[in-house]
Design a protein around this motif. Structure first.
Motif, mmCIF file in Angstrom:
data_model
loop_
_atom_site.group_PDB
_atom_site.id
_atom_site.type_symbol
_atom_site.label_atom_id
_atom_site.label_comp_id
_atom_site.label_asym_id
_atom_site.label_seq_id
_atom_site.Cartn_x
_atom_site.Cartn_y
_atom_site.Cartn_z
ATOM 1 N N LEU A 1 -7.843 8.498 -19.710
ATOM 2 C CA LEU A 1 -6.735 8.666 -18.775
ATOM 3 C C LEU A 1 -5.459 8.059 -19.348
ATOM 4 N N ASP A 2 -5.572 6.907 -20.007
ATOM 5 C CA ASP A 2 -4.399 6.302 -20.649
ATOM 6 C C ASP A 2 -3.826 7.238 -21.711
ATOM 7 N N ARG A 3 -4.703 7.865 -22.481
ATOM 8 C CA ARG A 3 -4.247 8.787 -23.530
ATOM 9 C C ARG A 3 -3.557 9.998 -22.930
ATOM 10 N N TYR A 4 -4.107 10.489 -21.833
ATOM 11 C CA TYR A 4 -3.504 11.653 -21.174
ATOM 12 C C TYR A 4 -2.126 11.304 -20.621
ATOM 13 N N ILE A 5 -2.021 10.172 -19.969
ATOM 14 C CA ILE A 5 -0.720 9.766 -19.406
ATOM 15 C C ILE A 5 0.313 9.623 -20.517
ATOM 16 N N ALA A 6 -0.085 9.078 -21.665
ATOM 17 C CA ALA A 6 0.839 8.929 -22.792
ATOM 18 C C ALA A 6 1.319 10.285 -23.290
ATOM 19 N N ALA A 7 0.416 11.269 -23.363
ATOM 20 C CA ALA A 7 0.800 12.612 -23.817
ATOM 21 C C ALA A 7 1.737 13.284 -22.811
ATOM 22 N N TRP A 8 1.425 13.164 -21.514
ATOM 23 C CA TRP A 8 2.307 13.740 -20.485
ATOM 24 C C TRP A 8 3.678 13.085 -20.535
ATOM 25 N N ALA A 9 3.705 11.772 -20.702
ATOM 26 C CA ALA A 9 4.979 11.054 -20.757
ATOM 27 C C ALA A 9 5.802 11.519 -21.951
ATOM 28 N N ALA A 10 5.168 11.729 -23.089
ATOM 29 C CA ALA A 10 5.888 12.192 -24.270
ATOM 30 C C ALA A 10 6.515 13.561 -24.025
ATOM 31 N N ALA A 11 5.785 14.443 -23.349
ATOM 32 C CA ALA A 11 6.326 15.765 -23.044
ATOM 33 C C ALA A 11 7.516 15.657 -22.093
ATOM 34 N N ILE A 12 7.417 14.785 -21.094
ATOM 35 C CA ILE A 12 8.511 14.624 -20.125
ATOM 36 C C ILE A 12 9.732 13.994 -20.795
ATOM 37 N N VAL A 13 9.511 13.012 -21.665
ATOM 38 C CA VAL A 13 10.626 12.402 -22.391
ATOM 39 C C VAL A 13 11.383 13.472 -23.182
ATOM 40 N N THR A 14 10.662 14.322 -23.879
ATOM 41 C CA THR A 14 11.299 15.398 -24.644
ATOM 42 C C THR A 14 12.100 16.315 -23.730
ATOM 43 N N HIS A 15 11.533 16.647 -22.576
ATOM 44 C CA HIS A 15 12.218 17.515 -21.623
ATOM 45 C C HIS A 15 13.493 16.845 -21.094
ATOM 46 N N CYS A 16 13.406 15.549 -20.813
ATOM 47 C CA CYS A 16 14.582 14.818 -20.331
ATOM 48 C C CYS A 16 15.657 14.732 -21.409
ATOM 49 N N HIS A 17 15.252 14.489 -22.643
ATOM 50 C CA HIS A 17 16.225 14.439 -23.729
ATOM 51 C C HIS A 17 16.902 15.798 -23.925
ATOM 52 N N ALA A 18 16.157 16.875 -23.700
ATOM 53 C CA ALA A 18 16.714 18.214 -23.907
ATOM 54 C C ALA A 18 17.639 18.639 -22.777
ATOM 55 N N PHE A 19 17.319 18.266 -21.516
ATOM 56 C CA PHE A 19 18.027 18.854 -20.382
ATOM 57 C C PHE A 19 18.731 17.843 -19.476
ATOM 58 N N ASP A 20 18.523 16.552 -19.670
ATOM 59 C CA ASP A 20 19.236 15.506 -18.939
ATOM 60 C C ASP A 20 19.230 15.750 -17.421
ATOM 61 N N PRO A 21 18.040 15.799 -16.801
ATOM 62 C CA PRO A 21 17.969 16.125 -15.373
ATOM 63 C C PRO A 21 18.337 14.944 -14.479
ATOM 64 N N GLU A 22 18.773 15.274 -13.261
ATOM 65 C CA GLU A 22 19.019 14.241 -12.254
ATOM 66 C C GLU A 22 17.736 13.886 -11.512
ATOM 67 N N VAL A 23 16.726 14.751 -11.591
ATOM 68 C CA VAL A 23 15.450 14.502 -10.935
ATOM 69 C C VAL A 23 14.364 15.235 -11.712
ATOM 70 N N VAL A 24 13.165 14.658 -11.746
ATOM 71 C CA VAL A 24 12.010 15.291 -12.385
ATOM 72 C C VAL A 24 10.964 15.573 -11.310
ATOM 73 N N VAL A 25 10.591 16.839 -11.191
ATOM 74 C CA VAL A 25 9.540 17.246 -10.265
ATOM 75 C C VAL A 25 8.216 17.246 -11.027
ATOM 76 N N VAL A 26 7.241 16.492 -10.537
ATOM 77 C CA VAL A 26 5.915 16.433 -11.151
ATOM 78 C C VAL A 26 4.932 17.045 -10.167
ATOM 79 N N THR A 27 4.260 18.095 -10.592
ATOM 80 C CA THR A 27 3.401 18.815 -9.666
ATOM 81 C C THR A 27 2.143 19.297 -10.389
ATOM 82 N N GLY A 28 1.331 20.088 -9.706
ATOM 83 C CA GLY A 28 0.077 20.573 -10.270
ATOM 84 C C GLY A 28 -1.115 19.810 -9.725
#
Length: 315
Positions: free
Chosen positions: A227-254
């Protein structure tokens, strides 16, 4: 205005009927091996409409939509029956109504901005954590599509481990190949990961395991480590998305967000810790009704097929 909305999801097809943006009926049916029968889907739509012809139809698909917004071009390992099908033409022929077609992650974000957890946001990012990993972004009130329909939706296929496995998409070390439900089951069955006794029993009993199983067996070191490894991978993907698009809010779903109380705090902390030092630390929101985000999004788009209402997120 009566809208029929169809969401071709990873494991099921959801169908909704809307009066404007008010959902009045919904139905869900499982799919087998990613195959779909459009005639069966149409009959389910007819049943929910109870004899009323829709004014428009919204269709969400889990892959790349062509530049004209008519067809599913590619969805690795899913919905081969839909590839290349002119879905608006099918809608006109079957229901006598025009249709809009959109990627499911984009539709989910549009739904949350129109009438949900990110209501009114002009700059927002979304990540869907479930069978796979889907993403989308809105910048200055417009959904990101790019010149070939790939813009914003491949955040699950950013490389988070250059020494990682090859993903089904062809890339190396994708977040999805390392930290998705399909990857968890595949790795477990191939004995590429260590499982504790509780998780092993669940795999033997059901033939598959999911993130909820990791959470519920979290007292086992193997599950906690995974679970720690999965959270780290998800966080890395979100960081990349934030760096690319500079959002005011992040929706996490699924589906993973069924365990939000366990996962979300650690996920948020990891993202905020690893963002560029001067970057804005956006709040994370989870939809109140994530199961209908996609339906609400394509209903929003279907109401305005000519794309004139920028507040609804359609470019």
């Amino acid at each position: 205005m009566r809208i029929a909305a169809i969401d071709f999801g990873g494991t099921s097809v959801k169908i909704g009927v809307f009066d404007g943006l008010r959902l009045v009926a919904v139905e869900e049916a499982p799919i087998e091996s990613g195959r779909v029968d459009l005639d069966s889907v149409a009959r389910s739509v007819d049943s929910l409409l109870t004899g009323v012809q829709p004014d428009a139809v919204g269709v969400a698909v889990p892959g790349i939509v062509d530049e004209t917004g008519n067809r599913l071009l590619a969805a690795h390992g899913k919905y081969a029956d839909l590839h290349g099908v002119d879905l608006p033409a099918w809608s006109v022929g079957r229901f006598g109504a025009p249709a809009v077609v959109e990627n499911d992650a984009r539709a989910a974000l549009i739904g949350e901005i129109a009438d949900g957890s990110a209501r009114g946001a002009r700059d927002a990012a979304l990540i869907i954590l479930g069978t796979g990993i889907g993403t989308a972004a809105v910048v200055d009130g417009r959904i990101v599509r790019g010149s070939h329909g790939h813009g914003g939706i491949l955040g699950g296929h950013v490389t988070v481990d250059v020494s990682g496995p090859r993903c089904m998409c062809g890339n190396i070390g994708c977040a999805e190949a390392l930290a998705s439900t399909w990857a968890l089951t595949a790795d477990a069955l191939a004995q590429r990961i260590a499982l504790g006794p509780g998780l092993s029993d669940r795999l033997a009993s059901h033939g598959s395991i999911g993130i909820r199983d990791l959470v519920e067996t979290g007292d086992e070191p193997e599950s906690a480590s995974l679970l720690d490894r999965y959270i780290a991978a998800w966080a890395a993907a979100i960081v990349t998305h934030c760096h690319a698009f500079d959002p005011e809010v992040v929706v996490v779903t699924g589906g993973v967000m069924r365990s939000a109380e366990t996962i979300l705090p650690s996920l948020r902390e990891s993202v905020h810790e690893n963002l560029w030092s001067s970057s804005y630390r956006p709040p994370f929101v989870v939809p109140d009704d994530p199961a209908t985000s996609v339906l609400r999004g394509v209903a929003t788009l279907a109401i305005d097929l000519d794309g004139s209402k920028t507040s609804e997120g359609k470019s």
